[in-house]
Scaffold this active site. Sequence first.
Site, PDB file in Angstrom:
ATOM      1  N   CYS A   2      25.005  -1.323  56.374  1.00 25.56           N
ATOM      2  CA  CYS A   2      26.256  -1.885  56.881  1.00 25.56           C
ATOM      3  C   CYS A   2      27.135  -2.372  55.733  1.00 25.56           C
ATOM      4  O   CYS A   2      26.644  -2.998  54.795  1.00 25.56           O
ATOM      5  CB  CYS A   2      26.058  -3.042  57.847  1.00 25.56           C
ATOM      6  SG  CYS A   2      25.201  -2.594  59.347  1.00 25.56           S
ATOM      7  N   ARG A  27      26.752   2.653  52.501  1.00 26.13           N
ATOM      8  CA  ARG A  27      25.807   1.672  53.029  1.00 26.13           C
ATOM      9  C   ARG A  27      25.431   1.946  54.479  1.00 26.13           C
ATOM     10  O   ARG A  27      24.499   1.360  55.014  1.00 26.13           O
ATOM     11  CB  ARG A  27      26.416   0.275  52.938  1.00 26.13           C
ATOM     12  CG  ARG A  27      26.767  -0.141  51.543  1.00 26.13           C
ATOM     13  CD  ARG A  27      27.439  -1.486  51.557  1.00 26.13           C
ATOM     14  NE  ARG A  27      26.511  -2.522  51.965  1.00 26.13           N
ATOM     15  CZ  ARG A  27      25.742  -3.201  51.131  1.00 26.13           C
ATOM     16  NH1 ARG A  27      25.780  -2.939  49.852  1.00 26.13           N
ATOM     17  NH2 ARG A  27      24.934  -4.131  51.569  1.00 26.13           N
ATOM     18  N   ASN A  99      26.352  -7.962  58.735  1.00 24.55           N
ATOM     19  CA  ASN A  99      25.380  -7.083  58.083  1.00 24.55           C
ATOM     20  C   ASN A  99      24.061  -7.840  58.061  1.00 24.55           C
ATOM     21  O   ASN A  99      24.017  -8.976  57.579  1.00 24.55           O
ATOM     22  CB  ASN A  99      25.860  -6.784  56.654  1.00 24.55           C
ATOM     23  CG  ASN A  99      24.815  -6.052  55.828  1.00 24.55           C
ATOM     24  OD1 ASN A  99      23.952  -5.380  56.374  1.00 24.55           O
ATOM     25  ND2 ASN A  99      24.898  -6.202  54.522  1.00 24.55           N
ATOM     26  N   GLY A 100      23.006  -7.244  58.591  1.00 31.07           N
ATOM     27  CA  GLY A 100      21.705  -7.919  58.614  1.00 31.07           C
ATOM     28  C   GLY A 100      21.083  -7.811  59.985  1.00 31.07           C
ATOM     29  O   GLY A 100      21.502  -6.998  60.815  1.00 31.07           O
ATOM     30  N   HIS A 507      -7.418  19.657  48.054  1.00 29.66           N
ATOM     31  CA  HIS A 507      -8.013  18.848  49.114  1.00 29.66           C
ATOM     32  C   HIS A 507      -7.109  18.754  50.334  1.00 29.66           C
ATOM     33  O   HIS A 507      -7.184  17.781  51.084  1.00 29.66           O
ATOM     34  CB  HIS A 507      -8.342  17.446  48.572  1.00 29.66           C
ATOM     35  CG  HIS A 507      -9.274  17.493  47.410  1.00 29.66           C
ATOM     36  ND1 HIS A 507     -10.617  17.758  47.552  1.00 29.66           N
ATOM     37  CD2 HIS A 507      -9.054  17.380  46.089  1.00 29.66           C
ATOM     38  CE1 HIS A 507     -11.190  17.776  46.348  1.00 29.66           C
ATOM     39  NE2 HIS A 507     -10.255  17.556  45.444  1.00 29.66           N
ATOM     40  N   LYS A 606      22.163   3.565  51.581  1.00 30.42           N
ATOM     41  CA  LYS A 606      21.919   3.356  50.150  1.00 30.42           C
ATOM     42  C   LYS A 606      21.176   2.060  49.887  1.00 30.42           C
ATOM     43  O   LYS A 606      20.309   1.975  49.036  1.00 30.42           O
ATOM     44  CB  LYS A 606      23.270   3.337  49.440  1.00 30.42           C
ATOM     45  CG  LYS A 606      23.187   3.106  47.950  1.00 30.42           C
ATOM     46  CD  LYS A 606      22.995   4.422  47.264  1.00 30.42           C
ATOM     47  CE  LYS A 606      22.742   4.286  45.792  1.00 30.42           C
ATOM     48  NZ  LYS A 606      21.772   5.289  45.339  1.00 30.42           N
TER      49      LYS A 606
END
Length: 611
Positions: A2, A27, A99-100, A507, A606
């Site tokens: 954000c 972002r 933002n968060g 493997h 990002k």
Amino acid sequence: MCGIVGYIGSKDAYPILINGLKRLEYRGYDSAGVALISEGFNVQKVKGKVVDLEVLGVSQSKAGTIGMGHTRWATHGEPNEINAHPHISFRGHFTLVHNGIIENYSSIRKHLLTRGIEFLGETDTEVLVNLIEHLYLEGDLTAEQAVQMACHKVSGAYGIVVACKNEPDQLIAARKGSPLVIGVGDGEYYLASDATPLIEHTNNVIYMNDDDVAIIRRDELVLRTLKSDKLQPKVTELDMSIGEIDKEGFDFFMLKEIFEQPRSIQDTFRGRVLSDLSGIQLGGLLEVLPRLYKAPRIIITACGTSWHAGLVGEYFFEEFARVPVEVEYSSEFRYRNPILNGQDIVIAISQSGETADTLAAIRLAKERGSTVLGICNVVGSSIPRETDAGVYTHAGPEIGVASTKAFTAQVTVLFMMAMLVGRNNGNLSQEKFEALIRELVNIPDKMRKVLEKEQDIMKLAEIYKDAPNALYLGRGVFFPVALEGALKLKEISYIHAEGYPAAEMKHGPIALVDENMPIVVVATKDQTIDKVTSNIQEIKARKGKVIAIVSEGDTEITAIADHTIEVPETFPEFSVLLGVVPLQLFAYHVAVLRGCDVDQPRNLAKSVTVE
Ligand code: G6P
């Protein structure tokens, strides 16, 4: 994760906000919106990117000299117009961008529902704006008091910008865990999640700290703590130019950043390698060097590409300094019960300096008494401010979501740190130390030669662009390079790719090998080259298609691989820097040929400021 912008001044806010959002779009980019504050709120939002918002704006009023904007990376609630920010509170008094993540949003929402508040969408942000309004109306508070009180009541992370209809000549900003920077102009202020949108307006910025609240009017900025203690704003001068955040003729930021690497590596060691090439000076570590030299153990913590750099660092510290190293994903480390003591050194690596998990890992390590060092790219970001000491990578702004120049700069810093420790604890002779420094100085030119191979790499991308899967192999210090190559391909082209230690292939992944499977092998010269050659034979015996990154002059692998890309000969440690470049270019060209949005790959962001 954000992007937030804000403006208050005498200019038209709309173009400033739109331009700022474009700068921050790396972002998050699933929906976008702006609010202009004049007579009430004029909110415009769309599902999609900032260009879609601009299209919407064509038919809308854009009047207003105060405003805020947001570009979203969805956490709660799908990307759509309703869940896009800015949000307006139910009774229309407040608008907000966030933002968060508000972790206790669900219980707050339930409480607000009992008070007759209705919600339009599913976001935690809509809960926050309504909590502010509820406190404002119930408590007969000022907007500032209501924001402060709401911040006390929420848990989680936030960077917010808030406007109140009844107090229209101000913006309120608050931060906890999610970055916010204030740009200081002449009779005007700007707000943004990072400094990139600010640089075209002002060089003077104030980095907000956790629990800061800013009341911003055209002619006044008041900064307080959440407890209302007045703070003296600390204005910092930005060391960034507008050219650094433009594409400068490249189609994508990622390609520009790949090509910048010779310069960015040089910037990383410039002024740190002594001019007579006899030593290295890392000014940011001076105070902690005695502790670093004596550390019985180093723990490196990071996420994503930075974690890959950490894995490379492990080899460097072991090789040059004989210090045991553990490399931890920050997201795992923070929730374990790690055994740390006061002598351990923890190194946190982060391009953005804002990754939530890495910040939490730093806090945990500090609580347990360790000295924490940071290796960061973004100056003034949270991690450098929370660590005890550190080294900036000086790679310049990295905008492409897929990290490239930050990785090579991080590797360069780790190299210098490991050499310093090695020389001081007696495990690296002065002679070898100086030989390594002399070669480090040559690396930018050698990297330019690798970049000249772009056309050859484009041809390979053309051949393999439709592969559904790819395997990347490397041994020793080239194993993390293989991981990084695979990450680049999968994140921007959506081809499933795995990085594996070359010998471990037997493997498991060897079962996938057939004539359709491209296998990229980092096979530059080191002590395991013969073993890697045998691994390539094993692939060829199963008809896999081998693209080998080899040292100049190689004949043995060239004879058996389907394709080779030569990189100049150097010490194996530096082959990391040279060998990763063809892998970056390969991923880039495959993604372009597949029509992918290289700089803004789906679902990614990002800077991951939520856990
Ligand atoms: C995101 C980015 C990656 C980056 C990682 C860690 O996933 O897309 O490019 O490597 O976060 O970020 P940091 O800023 O801490 O290096």
